[in-house]
Design a protein around this motif. Structure first.
Motif, PDB file in Angstrom:
ATOM      1  N   UNK A   5       0.749  -1.171   0.000  1.00 16.19           N
ATOM      2  CA  UNK A   5       0.134  -0.141   0.009  1.00 16.19           C
ATOM      3  C   UNK A   5       0.817   1.278   0.069  1.00 16.19           C
ATOM      4  N   UNK A   6       2.021   1.131   0.252  1.00 11.36           N
ATOM      5  CA  UNK A   6       3.000   2.268   0.659  1.00 11.36           C
ATOM      6  C   UNK A   6       3.551   2.646  -0.725  1.00 11.36           C
ATOM      7  N   UNK A   7       4.206   1.542  -1.427  1.00 10.29           N
ATOM      8  CA  UNK A   7       5.011   1.912  -2.598  1.00 10.29           C
ATOM      9  C   UNK A   7       4.277   1.340  -3.984  1.00 10.29           C
ATOM     10  N   UNK A   8       2.813   1.199  -3.815  1.00  4.94           N
ATOM     11  CA  UNK A   8       2.063   0.794  -4.932  1.00  4.94           C
ATOM     12  C   UNK A   8       2.088   1.867  -6.076  1.00  4.94           C
ATOM     13  N   UNK A   9       2.276   2.949  -5.412  1.00  5.99           N
ATOM     14  CA  UNK A   9       2.060   4.121  -6.573  1.00  5.99           C
ATOM     15  C   UNK A   9       3.154   4.029  -7.657  1.00  5.99           C
ATOM     16  N   UNK A  10       4.444   4.012  -7.023  1.00  9.24           N
ATOM     17  CA  UNK A  10       5.495   4.229  -8.111  1.00  9.24           C
ATOM     18  C   UNK A  10       5.500   2.958  -9.137  1.00  9.24           C
ATOM     19  N   UNK A  11       4.957   1.764  -8.439  1.00 11.00           N
ATOM     20  CA  UNK A  11       4.942   0.557  -9.191  1.00 11.00           C
ATOM     21  C   UNK A  11       3.728   0.550 -10.185  1.00 11.00           C
ATOM     22  N   UNK A  12       2.785   1.139 -10.039  1.00  7.30           N
ATOM     23  CA  UNK A  12       1.699   1.373 -10.931  1.00  7.30           C
ATOM     24  C   UNK A  12       2.037   2.501 -11.916  1.00  7.30           C
TER      25      UNK A  12
ATOM     26  N   UNK B 203       4.318   0.604 -14.385  1.00  7.16           N
ATOM     27  CA  UNK B 203       3.317  -0.170 -15.568  1.00  7.16           C
ATOM     28  C   UNK B 203       2.826   0.976 -16.645  1.00  7.16           C
ATOM     29  N   UNK B 204       2.341   1.835 -16.268  1.00  6.53           N
ATOM     30  CA  UNK B 204       1.972   2.997 -17.191  1.00  6.53           C
ATOM     31  C   UNK B 204       2.969   3.332 -18.226  1.00  6.53           C
ATOM     32  N   UNK B 205       4.056   3.772 -17.490  1.00 10.81           N
ATOM     33  CA  UNK B 205       5.368   4.082 -18.502  1.00 10.81           C
ATOM     34  C   UNK B 205       5.687   2.987 -19.044  1.00 10.81           C
ATOM     35  N   UNK B 206       5.858   1.839 -18.836  1.00  8.84           N
ATOM     36  CA  UNK B 206       5.978   0.611 -19.645  1.00  8.84           C
ATOM     37  C   UNK B 206       5.350   0.375 -20.742  1.00  8.84           C
TER      38      UNK B 206
ATOM     39  N   UNK C 298      13.182   2.997  -9.322  1.00  7.54           N
ATOM     40  CA  UNK C 298      14.260   3.376  -8.292  1.00  7.54           C
ATOM     41  C   UNK C 298      13.571   3.894  -7.221  1.00  7.54           C
ATOM     42  N   UNK C 299      12.421   4.835  -7.505  1.00  7.07           N
ATOM     43  CA  UNK C 299      11.927   5.301  -6.352  1.00  7.07           C
ATOM     44  C   UNK C 299      11.220   4.524  -5.178  1.00  7.07           C
TER      45      UNK C 299
ATOM     46  N   UNK D 236       0.847   7.956   3.135  1.00  8.43           N
ATOM     47  CA  UNK D 236       1.028   8.908   2.249  1.00  8.43           C
ATOM     48  C   UNK D 236       1.948   8.485   0.864  1.00  8.43           C
ATOM     49  N   UNK D 237       1.155   8.077  -0.090  1.00  5.94           N
ATOM     50  CA  UNK D 237       1.692   7.403  -1.234  1.00  5.94           C
ATOM     51  C   UNK D 237       2.827   8.364  -2.018  1.00  5.94           C
ATOM     52  N   UNK D 238       2.489   9.752  -1.844  1.00  2.99           N
ATOM     53  CA  UNK D 238       3.410  10.831  -2.551  1.00  2.99           C
ATOM     54  C   UNK D 238       4.634  10.856  -1.669  1.00  2.99           C
ATOM     55  N   UNK D 239       4.620  11.143  -0.423  1.00  6.09           N
ATOM     56  CA  UNK D 239       5.675  11.053   0.474  1.00  6.09           C
ATOM     57  C   UNK D 239       6.481   9.908   0.279  1.00  6.09           C
TER      58      UNK D 239
END
Length: 462
Positions: free
Chosen positions: A89-96, A99-102, A143-144, A166-169
């Motif tokens: 739940x914490x680092x789901x945002x950069x992985x998602x 995937x979008x960039x991929x 890397x994030x 806080x996913x952004x933080x």
């Protein structure tokens, strides 16, 4: 080996394999875009041939990277379920976002490969730019996530549970900027030097197709040399961040075993029991001076934490020394190349592609970028042990309870070996064999050239 060591070994092997393709996915699109831009400016058919050949290579490596990356994503859940339960739940945002960039890179790479005669030149060039940008962005998002493991942020632990996420933080954690810059520069430097070494070999042995390899070498050096020169600066930035947030990792990297004024240690092998070095060369106070501007400044050593909280000292120190040695050689070669280029402009001397000593140096240095890359990731991951998330989750507590991990380690090893053989064969057959042994095809007969760069290509016949 224990199941924990099998799990760590399998993850290490997967990352070591995948990172090569991730890096090439960042560097190769930049090369093909530069080649197409030069073709649009000069209408030189050799530049067009380069763009098309490099696009083929990018497609092959991208496909293999997609397979290894998919396997790697499954391994995270299979081998480290506790980690994913708490950290997902914490680092789901950069992985998602990765995937979008991929998928953006995949879509526009398809356009780039198959739309040469179907869209205007500027639109086709723009598709290549999107491929290059999304590839770099994909690497930055991954890397994030890794930086968060080194500098966790954006959550609170309450009774062993992750709350107040806080996913952004978490994504924009304090370690992310230095790691992103360092990794991106490493990708361009490693790719540039590897490609330059291939074409330097062709020129050194006296290929009859000099124009093709000279053009390729020039573009590869345009990417490789500046980034190799900038890499030591980004490395210093990254090391200072590690000194602030992971002092024990820095101590293991530098071989600083006991707290006090820190020497710069070259070579040697640390003894984890006695905390002494064997065969090392030490420059007293140099590390303290580099970090704090004072040769007598106290720097925390490996002895500042209990033995159970220390990373494997020998592996981390050796990997760090290898990374520094490779980076130093590449930077020195870049300085020599810049000097020879300046000398040629001033004195009209021998051009770099005709300097046999420089070509030989490039051939020898061509694998150094990837060696440094593998060594650097070893430092990053092994240097964080015994923590999977620094100071929060221990690696031993995150591993799956499933037994028999030795079997999966053997199966995945066979998979990656098979993929490695396949990619070498495809690159040799589709790119290297044709690029070295055959005269470049004049693709202007295949691709009608408009009278203006902004005009559309005529519709394909048939």
């Amino acid at each position: 080996m224990s199941d924990l060591m099998f799990a760590r070994s399998q993850m290490a092997m997967s990352l070591a394999f995948h990172i090569v393709f991730a890096v090439v996915g960042i560097g190769m699109p930049a090369l093909m875009v530069i080649a197409e831009w030069r073709w649009l400016k000069t209408r030189d058919a050799v530049q067009l041939e380069l763009a098309k050949r490099w696009a083929k290579g990018t497609a092959i490596l991208f496909a293999v990277g997609a397979v290894s990356g998919t396997v790697l994503s499954f391994e995270l859940g299979l081998l480290w379920p506790t980690f994913m339960e708490h950290a997902g739940a914490v680092i789901g945002m950069p992985f998602s976002l990765e995937g979008f960039a991929f998928f953006t890179e995949a879509i526009f790479l398809g356009i780039y490969l198959y739309a040469w005669k179907r869209i205007p030149p500027r639109a086709h060039f723009a598709a290549g730019v999107v491929v290059a940008f999304s590839g770099a962005l994909s690497g930055a998002f991954v890397v994030c996530a890794n930086a968060w493991m080194n500098a966790p942020a954006g959550f609170e632990m309450v009774n062993g549970q992750v709350t107040n996420v806080d996913p952004l933080a978490a994504m924009f954690n304090a370690a992310a900027p230095s790691q992103i810059v360092h990794m991106t520069l490493a990708a361009y430097a490693a790719t540039g030097f590897a490609v330059a070494g291939i074409h330097a070999f062709a020129l050194w042995r006296g290929t009859p197709h000099r124009a093709f390899h000279r053009a390729a070498l020039q573009i590869a050096l345009t990417i490789g040399l500046p980034t190799a020169l900038l890499q030591p600066l980004s490395g210093d930035w990254s090391a200072r961040d590690v000194a602030k947030r992971q002092p024990v990792k820095l101590a293991a990297m530098e071989g600083h075993l006991r707290t006090g004024p820190a020497a710069f240690v070259i070579g040697g092998w640390p003894n984890e029991t006695t905390l002494t070095h064997t065969g090392a060369i030490e420059i007293p106070g140099a590390l303290s001076l580099l970090l704090h501007g004072d040769a007598q400044a106290v720097v925390p050593g490996v002895d500042s934490v209990p033995a159970e909280d220390r990373p494997p000292l020998g592996i981390v120190h050796l990997a760090f020394q290898i990374m520094i040695a490779c980076g130093t050689i590449m930077a020195a070669l870049s300085l020599f190349g810049a000097y020879r280029w300046w000398q040629r402009r001033r004195e009209r001397g021998v051009a770099l592609p005709d300097d046999r000593a420089f070509l030989m140096a490039l051939m020898l240095a061509s694998p150094l970028g990837f060696i440094a890359l593998e060594a650097g990731w070893t430092v990053t991951e092994v240097g964080r042990q015994p923590w999977i998330v620094q100071g929060v989750f221990r690696t031993a507590d995150a591993v799956t309870p499933m037994p028999g991990l030795g079997v999966t380690f053997a199966l995945f090893t066979a998979l990656y070996l098979g993929l490695a053989v396949a990619v070498v064969f495809l690159l040799w057959r589709q790119i290297l064999k044709t690029g070295v042994t055959q005269t470049p095809i004049d693709l202007t007969s295949e691709l009608p050239i408009p009278s203006r760069m902004t005009g559309a290509h005529p519709a394909p016949r048939g």
